[in-house]
Design a protein around this motif. Structure first.
Motif, PDB file in Angstrom:
ATOM      1  N   ALA A 194      -3.763   1.890  -9.623  1.00 15.44           N
ATOM      2  CA  ALA A 194      -5.016   1.813  -8.734  1.00 15.44           C
ATOM      3  C   ALA A 194      -4.937   0.979  -7.477  1.00 15.44           C
ATOM      4  CB  ALA A 194      -5.926   0.663  -9.773  1.00 15.44           C
ATOM      5  N   GLU A 195      -5.552   1.558  -6.710  1.00 17.96           N
ATOM      6  CA  GLU A 195      -5.523   1.006  -5.278  1.00 17.96           C
ATOM      7  C   GLU A 195      -6.500  -0.086  -5.133  1.00 17.96           C
ATOM      8  OE1 GLU A 195      -5.101   3.438  -1.410  1.00 17.96           O
ATOM      9  OE2 GLU A 195      -7.112   2.846  -1.307  1.00 17.96           O
TER      10      GLU A 195
ATOM     11  N   LYS B 231      -6.319 -11.620   2.228  1.00 23.82           N
ATOM     12  CA  LYS B 231      -7.699 -11.007   2.367  1.00 23.82           C
ATOM     13  C   LYS B 231      -7.707  -9.734   3.084  1.00 23.82           C
ATOM     14  CE  LYS B 231     -12.094 -12.396   4.181  1.00 23.82           C
ATOM     15  NZ  LYS B 231     -12.965 -13.431   4.566  1.00 23.82           N
ATOM     16  N   ASP B 232      -8.444  -8.720   3.035  1.00 30.91           N
ATOM     17  CA  ASP B 232      -8.531  -7.515   3.725  1.00 30.91           C
ATOM     18  C   ASP B 232      -7.424  -6.606   3.632  1.00 30.91           C
ATOM     19  OD1 ASP B 232     -11.159  -8.427   4.203  1.00 30.91           O
ATOM     20  OD2 ASP B 232     -10.675  -9.281   5.978  1.00 30.91           O
ATOM     21  N   GLN B 233      -6.408  -6.779   2.728  1.00 27.52           N
ATOM     22  CA  GLN B 233      -5.102  -6.056   2.805  1.00 27.52           C
ATOM     23  C   GLN B 233      -5.393  -5.017   1.473  1.00 27.52           C
ATOM     24  OE1 GLN B 233      -2.737  -6.088   4.941  1.00 27.52           O
ATOM     25  NE2 GLN B 233      -4.180  -7.306   5.911  1.00 27.52           N
ATOM     26  N   THR B 234      -4.884  -3.832   1.465  1.00 30.98           N
ATOM     27  CA  THR B 234      -4.798  -2.765   0.530  1.00 30.98           C
ATOM     28  C   THR B 234      -3.497  -2.783  -0.391  1.00 30.98           C
ATOM     29  OG1 THR B 234      -6.550  -1.614   1.822  1.00 30.98           O
ATOM     30  CG2 THR B 234      -5.235  -0.591  -0.004  1.00 30.98           C
TER      31      THR B 234
ATOM     32  N   GLU C 105       0.795  -1.200   0.035  1.00 28.68           N
ATOM     33  CA  GLU C 105       0.089   0.067   0.100  1.00 28.68           C
ATOM     34  C   GLU C 105       0.956   1.318  -0.142  1.00 28.68           C
ATOM     35  OE1 GLU C 105      -3.900   1.714   2.379  1.00 28.68           O
ATOM     36  OE2 GLU C 105      -2.597   0.198   3.306  1.00 28.68           O
ATOM     37  N   ASP C 106       2.174   1.124   0.677  1.00 28.47           N
ATOM     38  CA  ASP C 106       2.779   2.406   0.794  1.00 28.47           C
ATOM     39  C   ASP C 106       3.839   2.481  -0.306  1.00 28.47           C
ATOM     40  OD1 ASP C 106       4.692   0.471   1.426  1.00 28.47           O
ATOM     41  OD2 ASP C 106       4.996   1.141   3.545  1.00 28.47           O
TER      42      ASP C 106
ATOM     43  N   ARG D 119       7.594  -4.534  -3.873  1.00 32.81           N
ATOM     44  CA  ARG D 119       6.906  -5.022  -4.843  1.00 32.81           C
ATOM     45  C   ARG D 119       6.637  -6.478  -4.626  1.00 32.81           C
ATOM     46  NH1 ARG D 119       9.238  -5.303 -11.073  1.00 32.81           N
ATOM     47  NH2 ARG D 119      10.513  -7.008 -10.349  1.00 32.81           N
ATOM     48  N   HIS D 120       5.574  -6.866  -4.642  1.00 34.31           N
ATOM     49  CA  HIS D 120       5.139  -8.395  -4.523  1.00 34.31           C
ATOM     50  C   HIS D 120       5.362  -9.290  -5.827  1.00 34.31           C
ATOM     51  CE1 HIS D 120       3.830  -7.535  -0.476  1.00 34.31           C
ATOM     52  NE2 HIS D 120       3.076  -6.616  -0.796  1.00 34.31           N
TER      53      HIS D 120
END
Length: 222
Positions: free
Chosen positions: A148-149, A95-98, A69-70, A74-75
């Motif tokens: 995009a987020e 799950k539930d991560q941005t 998110e920050d 890089r994944h």
């Protein structure tokens, strides 16, 4: 006997489903990361944006990266085929991560054939080699992008891409040609020399770098 076997089979199936559900819950309680698949429909707009011509129909691949998110980690990096201006991408994320995702779509380079003018080490910054632009007014050099987020919630999402570059139009309006014809000129080709042109763009913040001279040889006006 058949009735007994059927009851036992139903019991075994029910037990298996219960164990599967319990494993997921226990994993969540023990701190294990639960992933869900997010279906992304990446769309290349077919309406005119910053160009007077071209509708992105030659774009056949979209490259994409998933970042924290920050934007510090890089994944992963991957690509997907574009068909009819749409790419369908399934991304498994915690799950539930941005996350932040960068998308870049273009016509793909091929061995002994078309060579794209765009390159990068990661998609935060894309470089442009103008020497690869052998002609102007060519749709094969079109490109699209988006930052995009993405919230990993397992829901389907639509991602709209945009052009990162503007088009310089020379003699693009009918009255331009009319003025030339009034002087006795029959204009059917165009070319240009541009100076001070940036050759690197940061897709994250829109900043540009570099300063080069770009020459476009004469080619037919579309």
């Amino acid at each position: 006997k058949n009735r007994f076997d059927m009851k036992r089979l139903i019991y075994i199936v029910a037990l298996a489903l219960g164990v599967a559900g319990a494993c997921q819950k226990d994993g969540a309680r023990s701190g294990m990361q639960v992933q869900c698949v997010n279906r992304l429909s990446v769309e290349i707009p077919q309406e005119v944006q910053t160009r007077a011509v071209s509708e992105g129909s030659l774009v056949d691949v979209v490259y994409y990266e998933v970042w924290s998110e920050d934007f510090t980690t890089r994944h992963f990096y991957n690509n997907a085929e574009v068909q009819n201006c749409i790419a369908e991408i399934d991304v498994a994320l915690v799950k539930d991560q941005t996350y932040q995702m960068i998308f870049w779509a273009q016509k793909k380079s091929v061995a002994n054939g078309f060579q794209s003018p765009f390159s990068w080490s990661n998609l935060k910054r894309v470089n442009v080699n103008y020497a690869q632009f052998t002609e102007n007014n060519k749709d094969c050099y079109d490109a699209f992008y988006c930052v995009a987020e993405v919230e990993s919630d397992g829901e389907d999402k639509i991602v709209h891409l945009y052009r990162p570059f503007a088009q310089v139009n020379v003699g693009a309006y009918p009255w331009d040609l009319e003025y030339a014809q009034e002087t006795g000129m029959d204009v059917s080709m165009s070319g240009a020399v541009l100076r001070g042109v940036a050759n690197s763009i940061n897709l994250f913040d829109g900043s540009v770098d570099g300063e080069v001279e770009v020459s476009y040889s004469l080619s037919a006006i579309p």
